[in-house]
Scaffold this active site. Structure first.
Site, PDB file in Angstrom:
ATOM      1  N   ASP A  58       0.824  -1.221   0.000  1.00 21.98           N
ATOM      2  CA  ASP A  58       0.000   0.000   0.000  1.00 21.98           C
ATOM      3  C   ASP A  58       0.856   1.268   0.000  1.00 21.98           C
ATOM      4  O   ASP A  58       0.706   2.133   0.866  1.00 21.98           O
ATOM      5  CB  ASP A  58      -0.935   0.014   1.211  1.00 21.98           C
ATOM      6  CG  ASP A  58      -1.652  -1.298   1.413  1.00 21.98           C
ATOM      7  OD1 ASP A  58      -2.175  -1.839   0.432  1.00 21.98           O
ATOM      8  OD2 ASP A  58      -1.700  -1.797   2.548  1.00 21.98           O
TER       9      ASP A  58
ATOM     10  N   GLU B 248     -11.517   1.026  -2.378  1.00 19.49           N
ATOM     11  CA  GLU B 248     -10.749   1.278  -1.156  1.00 19.49           C
ATOM     12  C   GLU B 248      -9.528   2.122  -1.507  1.00 19.49           C
ATOM     13  O   GLU B 248      -9.373   2.609  -2.623  1.00 19.49           O
ATOM     14  CB  GLU B 248     -10.316  -0.048  -0.518  1.00 19.49           C
ATOM     15  CG  GLU B 248      -9.506  -0.927  -1.456  1.00 19.49           C
ATOM     16  CD  GLU B 248      -9.216  -2.300  -0.891  1.00 19.49           C
ATOM     17  OE1 GLU B 248      -9.497  -2.530   0.296  1.00 19.49           O
ATOM     18  OE2 GLU B 248      -8.706  -3.148  -1.637  1.00 19.49           O
TER      19      GLU B 248
END
Length: 512
Positions: free
Chosen positions: A25, A194
């Site tokens: 991420d 997301e």
């Protein structure tokens, strides 16, 4: 120093991934001519790794922003599906800012004047369960500040939705109750939206956000003239004809030369979420075009920047002065009371006390395993170990640690004599078992080796004075739920009282 993987091809081009390890991420920011990157660290400590690059290709690890995961007591044991999820890194008002969502506690924030700290204590900006992937925006045009976050269905029952707030300029308070900016249930074919990153560009509010799941999804972009919406959407990066599954969640950055680039991850099973660099430009309608017409590139010219030394995050370690390098993390928060004697000063390597614990049968339960990322798809790692203990059951070793684990090392037998042992545990097993028969270890010394080949298949061997000899069967490494398989060093002893001896690790090396 051996570097198992370098992305810089030395001819003005690079290959992907630029970070061939589990930097999950990623988010990136430029300050002057310098680029900084952070990534998820979940329950490991220290957390929030900080990497530096001048050209977005050659990266070095410069430290961590979070000494321990808060609330500290909740992370006294390994929690690989909790903690620091998908942080966002920004620079505003002369300070670095990192926001992240902890799925069990809420949105947290820290900041510092300098990248090497000191960083502020974590501030809980939005308490509650299910708030993840938080990203701030300070709008330089209006002076307003905003926050956007996603949702974890496992904690809240909600997903596929992005929520936005107005925020105080100091990043310490939200100024409204929040509103749904994007409900992807209303967008045909979109699911698991997301990882939002919030930007201002060309008169629009932009939200870069992936959808479709980490292994099979795509990267989306949303834009609106007003923060509250409505937002238009477009898929701006997808696997297409390439072998880059995902491609998923990352950050847009504009270099000092005025070029636009996008860093994102690709999920590779036991190897974790490796980081790719994509060129980016804007089309005639003002939408971002990432990669080669929306598909990931395997190789490309490097970003325009002064020539940089070829670099990659460190893997090797000689443990100078008895300390480990920045590439290592503990599997949970260090506990001062329990770990007071874990370290002993050693000028010649890393000396760990054999920490007494009732959980020595299962490395997955231990907070005092020192871990680092697997550095490439194929590599060999070695370390020298000496066990200085005659306490029956005291042991130390080199491990591949995931949902299943396997390790090779030294253990004191019932008579206190050190012996070479090789143990493993399947994902569903509650205790380790022998992977090979024990053998004598003269002087309590061994050089340990793990050879990793494609598919994260691991072959263990050891040299106890008569050359390297293979041990046991090939072990297929497995990830945890959100975390790659990790390389680990540990020293433990059965529960009891009093000192249980020490283990000395020296000359940790990885070769490609």
């Amino acid at each position: 120093m051996n570097r198992p993987w370098t992305a810089d091809l030395g001819n003005g081009t690079y290959r992907n991934p630029v970070l061939n390890a589990d930097w999950s991420d990623p988010d990136v920011v430029r300050v002057g001519a310098d680029h900084y990157l952070t990534a998820s660290s979940f329950g490991r400590a220290p957390g929030l790794p900080l990497l530096h690059s001048r050209d977005l290709v050659n990266w070095t690890l410069v430290g961590h922003a979070l000494d321990r995961v808060e609330p500290a007591a909740d992370f006294a044991r390994p929690r690989h599906d909790a903690g620091v999820w998908a942080p966002s890194l920004r620079h505003h008002a002369g300070r670095f800012w990192i926001f992240w969502g902890d799925p069990d506690h809420g949105v947290q924030q820290i900041n510092a004047e300098h990248i090497d700290g000191p960083w502020s204590a974590p501030h809980l900006l939005k308490p509650g369960r299910g708030y993840i992937d938080a990203c701030p925006l300070w709008d330089e045009e209006t002076g307003e500040a905003y926050l956007v976050h996603a949702w974890a269905k496992s904690r809240s029952g909600v997903k596929n939705r992005l929520t936005g707030h107005r925020m105080s300029a100091d990043g310490r308070a939200l100024l409204d109750e929040g509103r749904t900016l994007i409900d992807a249930d209303r967008i045909p074919g979109w699911f698991t939206l997301e990882g939002p990153k919030l930007h201002r560009h060309d008169g629009y509010f932009w939200i870069f956000a992936p959808a479709g799941g980490v292994a099979t999804g795509w990267q989306g972009a949303f834009r609106s003239r007003d923060f509250s919406g409505p937002y238009e959407e477009r898929v701006v990066l997808s696997q297409g004809r390439t072998d880059v599954n995902g491609p998923h969640q990352g950050g847009w950055v504009r270099t000092a030369a005025g070029e636009d680039w996008f860093l994102h991850f690709q999920a590779r099973g036991a190897y974790g979420r490796v980081v790719h660099l994509q060129p980016m430009h804007w089309d005639a309608e003002g939408w971002p075009v990432i990669g080669d017409a929306g598909e990931p590139v395997a190789t490309h010219r490097k970003p325009a920047a002064p020539e940089q030394p070829v670099a990659a995050p460190a893997v090797d370690d000689d443990f100078p002065g008895g300390a480990h390098g920045k590439q290592w993390q503990w599997t949970a928060n260090p506990c001062p009371d329990a770990w007071t004697e874990q370290y002993e000063h050693a000028a010649d390597g890393l000396r760990l006390s054999c920490l007494r614990t009732p959980d020595a049968h299962d490395l997955r339960l231990l907070p005092n395993v020192l871990v680092q990322r697997m550095p490439a798809e194929e590599f060999t790692v070695e370390v020298d170990l000496e066990l200085h203990s005659d306490e029956p059951g005291a042991k130390a070793g080199l491990a591949v640690l995931g949902d299943a684990f396997c390790w090779i090392g030294l253990e004191a037998g019932a008579d206190g004599t050190p012996r070479l042992v090789h143990r493993y545990a399947e994902g569903a097993a509650e205790s380790e078992r022998d992977a090979a028969g024990a053998r004598a270890s003269p002087g309590g010394r061994a050089r340990l080796r793990i050879e990793v080949t494609a598919g994260a298949r691991c072959r263990f061997s050891a040299d106890t004075g008569d050359g390297f000899r293979p041990s046991g069967q090939v072990f297929a490494a497995t990830p945890w739920r959100w975390v790659a398989a990790l390389l680990g060093l540990f020293a433990t002893a059965p529960a009891g009282t009093g000192p249980a001896g020490t283990a000395l690790f020296t000359t940790f090396r990885a070769t490609h």
